[in-house]
Design an enzyme around this catalytic site. Structure first.
Site, PDB file in Angstrom:
ATOM      1  N   HIS A 166       0.813  -1.222   0.000  1.00  0.00           N
ATOM      2  CA  HIS A 166       0.000   0.000   0.000  1.00  0.00           C
ATOM      3  C   HIS A 166       0.842   1.266   0.000  1.00  0.00           C
ATOM      4  O   HIS A 166       0.331   2.354  -0.230  1.00  0.00           O
ATOM      5  CB  HIS A 166      -0.925   0.004   1.222  1.00  0.00           C
ATOM      6  CG  HIS A 166      -1.997  -1.031   1.132  1.00  0.00           C
ATOM      7  ND1 HIS A 166      -3.314  -0.737   0.892  1.00  0.00           N
ATOM      8  CD2 HIS A 166      -1.938  -2.386   1.216  1.00  0.00           C
ATOM      9  CE1 HIS A 166      -4.024  -1.849   0.843  1.00  0.00           C
ATOM     10  NE2 HIS A 166      -3.209  -2.869   1.040  1.00  0.00           N
ATOM     11  N   ASP A 377       3.379   9.646  -0.558  1.00  0.00           N
ATOM     12  CA  ASP A 377       2.208   8.871  -0.154  1.00  0.00           C
ATOM     13  C   ASP A 377       1.919   7.828  -1.229  1.00  0.00           C
ATOM     14  O   ASP A 377       1.873   8.172  -2.415  1.00  0.00           O
ATOM     15  CB  ASP A 377       0.993   9.810  -0.003  1.00  0.00           C
ATOM     16  CG  ASP A 377      -0.008   9.289   1.016  1.00  0.00           C
ATOM     17  OD1 ASP A 377      -0.062   8.072   1.224  1.00  0.00           O
ATOM     18  OD2 ASP A 377      -0.751  10.121   1.591  1.00  0.00           O
TER      19      ASP A 377
HETATM   20  O1  F6P Z   1      -1.685   2.181   4.380  1.00  0.00           O
HETATM   21  C1  F6P Z   1      -0.561   2.213   5.160  1.00  0.00           C
HETATM   22  C2  F6P Z   1      -0.788   1.770   6.584  1.00  0.00           C
HETATM   23  O2  F6P Z   1       0.447   1.628   7.181  1.00  0.00           O
HETATM   24  C3  F6P Z   1      -1.543   0.487   6.771  1.00  0.00           C
HETATM   25  O3  F6P Z   1      -0.792  -0.675   6.562  1.00  0.00           O
HETATM   26  C4  F6P Z   1      -1.967   0.673   8.176  1.00  0.00           C
HETATM   27  O4  F6P Z   1      -2.940  -0.196   8.624  1.00  0.00           O
HETATM   28  C5  F6P Z   1      -2.391   2.129   8.197  1.00  0.00           C
HETATM   29  O5  F6P Z   1      -1.494   2.757   7.325  1.00  0.00           O
HETATM   30  C6  F6P Z   1      -2.425   2.783   9.571  1.00  0.00           C
HETATM   31  O6  F6P Z   1      -1.231   2.590  10.256  1.00  0.00           O
HETATM   32  P1  F6P Z   1      -1.139   1.740  11.598  1.00  0.00           P
HETATM   33  O7  F6P Z   1      -1.769   0.401  11.319  1.00  0.00           O
HETATM   34  O8  F6P Z   1       0.310   1.656  11.909  1.00  0.00           O
HETATM   35  O9  F6P Z   1      -1.926   2.497  12.616  1.00  0.00           O
END
Ligand code: F6P
Length: 470
Positions: A166, A377
């Site tokens: 992602h 991003d």
């Molecule tokens: O889309 C990127 C991402 O790192 C996801 O994998 C993740 O779930 C989201 O952003 C939010 O980050 P986190 O899970 O570290 O809170």
């Protein structure tokens, strides 16, 4: 594995987080939607298929039994307090995250973090192998789980394995810093299909594979030789999107429309600039606030008739660089508000909260200008959500050229957020966009995302995964 030992799920999503997080509530434990774009994108995919979702439930040192949620079978993977520190906060978010985002913050390399990353990836692979039906399709998500495809293939060669990243995949010159670069690439190459957001991510990955694994690459196919003999891994580009229909529907719902009217009233019927981000240093929140503060200082904007609403949802709060960022942003907001506020009007409404989608859509509807100024991003789904919510075909989007979304939303007002003067000009341009031009731009952007919603993304990926090369 003999057939008696297969699990029963034909389609499994594996991601670091489950779609819901365990939270302590006044009257006992509860569940809350997890933060971030990944869950936003995958939730609708899962609700339309009877699959299972393997992931961490967000709380350390706690084993939770599998359970059903929104017609999906959720399989929580436990993490110890130390694994949260080393695997999640450490290797995932203080090594890989900054490394993959143009080293905006310096990545840290620690061997004990890497060991935890390997151990946790193995646990995810084992949990998946235990529930997958024979020949099932498994879709592994994101940078926290790059070793899972190979580990899983080893445990269950019968599976069809996809991986989607992602976030950006960095240029090989930056990726080269990672002491475990070859192992990470080999982990990913365990998949039949590895998907990326942008064509540049795919080519960065293929260049890294060529340089560090010596594999033969023909166009998008990497030739591999493992226990099962000769096979191929395809790497390709599948830009992610949002549930456009849901946002559109919410944006037309009378209570949401009424809430957007209230928001406008609450800020004193001023022109609204809006920023919505996880509080992350990749999002360029500081650059945006600086540009806005300078516009007030230059007298180009007045607090009497303009407000910046900045939603900064809490994120990774125990990671040092995130703590520093929060201090920094809150100091800037305090300085600007201290200088420009009047008793009745504030320059920046800073909201360190997460909100339900309904409230977000009401904010999008209320905002005259949306500011997406990320320094890097993978995609940025907020930009797409803003466009989807603008059912009146109006409003303006200032969009960083360093987002995946800028590949598709070409009629946004594109900006290099490092160029503060340029950013100030783009903000003024957005605020003064003639009505006809605003409509033309928004119409073109809406057409783009209506044709490319999240369903289209997942179906395209899953068809490619099912098809293999043929
Ligand atoms: O889309 C990127 C991402 O790192 C996801 O994998 C993740 O779930 C989201 O952003 C939010 O980050 P986190 O899970 O570290 O809170």
């Amino acid at each position: 594995m003999d057939s008696g030992n297969y699990g029963k799920y034909d389609f499994i999503v594996v991601s670091n987080r489950l779609p819901v997080d365990r939270v302590a509530e006044d009257d006992g434990e509860g569940w809350r939607r997890s933060p971030g774009g990944l869950v936003t994108a995958l939730a609708p995919v899962m609700s339309s298929s009877e699959g299972a979702w393997v992931g961490w439930h967000g709380a350390p040192d706690e084993t939770v039994e599998p359970f059903e949620h929104d017609d999906t079978h959720l399989v929580p993977v436990p993490l110890s307090e130390e694994e949260v520190e080393f695997y999640y906060e450490g290797f995932s978010n203080a090594t890989l995250w900054p490394l993959y985002h143009d080293v905006i913050a310096p990545p840290e390399f620690h061997r004990n973090w890497w060991d935890a990353y390997k151990a946790v990836n193995r646990r995810f692979a084992e949990a998946t192998a235990a529930i997958a039906a024979e020949g099932a399709t498994v879709w592994v998500q994101d940078y926290q789980l790059q070793l899972v495809p190979r580990l899983l293939r080893h445990l269950r060669p019968d599976l069809r394995i996809g991986f989607f990243n992602h976030i950006p995949f960095p240029p090989v010159e930056i990726f080269a810093q990672l002491p475990w670069r070859r192992q990470v690439l080999e982990g990913l190459l365990g998949a039949d299909l590895v998907g990326f957001q942008r064509a540049s991510d795919t080519s960065n990955f293929l260049r890294a594979v060529r340089r560090y694994t010596g594999s033969l690459i023909k166009q998008h196919f990497v030739e591999l030789h493992d226990e099962a003999g000769r096979r191929e891994c395809r790497a390709d580009t599948f830009p992610i999107s949002i549930d456009v229909a849901r946002i559109n529907e919410l944006a037309r719902r009378p209570d949401v429309v009424e809430r957007s009217r209230q928001i406008r009233e609450e800020v004193g019927d001023r022109t609204i600039l809006l920023g919505v981000d996880r509080l992350d240093y990749t999002k360029g929140i500081g650059h945006r606030i600086k540009a806005y503060g300078e516009l007030l200082e230059d007298g180009k904007l007045q607090v009497e008739d303009t407000v910046l609403i900045q939603v900064a949802s809490p994120s990774r709060e125990r990671v040092e660089s995130y703590r520093l960022l929060r201090d920094d942003i809150e100091a800037s907001v305090g300085r600007i508000n201290g200088t420009f506020d009047t008793l009745g009007k504030t320059a920046i409404r800073y909201l360190h909260h997460s909100y339900p989608t309904e409230e977000m859509v009401a904010l999008y509807l209320a905002a005259d200008v949306m500011l997406v100024t990320a320094l890097r991003d993978g995609m940025n789904l907020v930009a797409k959500e803003y466009v989807a919510a603008r059912t009146g075909v109006d409003g303006a989007l200032v969009l960083s050229e360093f987002t995946g979304a800028s590949d598709h939303l070409r009629q946004a007002i594109l900006v290099n957020p490092h160029d503060i003067d340029g950013l100030k000009e783009r903000i003024l341009q957005a605020l003064n966009l003639p009505k006809g031009e605003a409509t033309r731009r928004m119409r073109a952007m809406r057409r783009q995302i209506l044709q490319n919603d999240v369903e289209h993304w997942s179906q395209t990926f899953l068809h490619a995964l099912a098809a293999g090369r043929g």
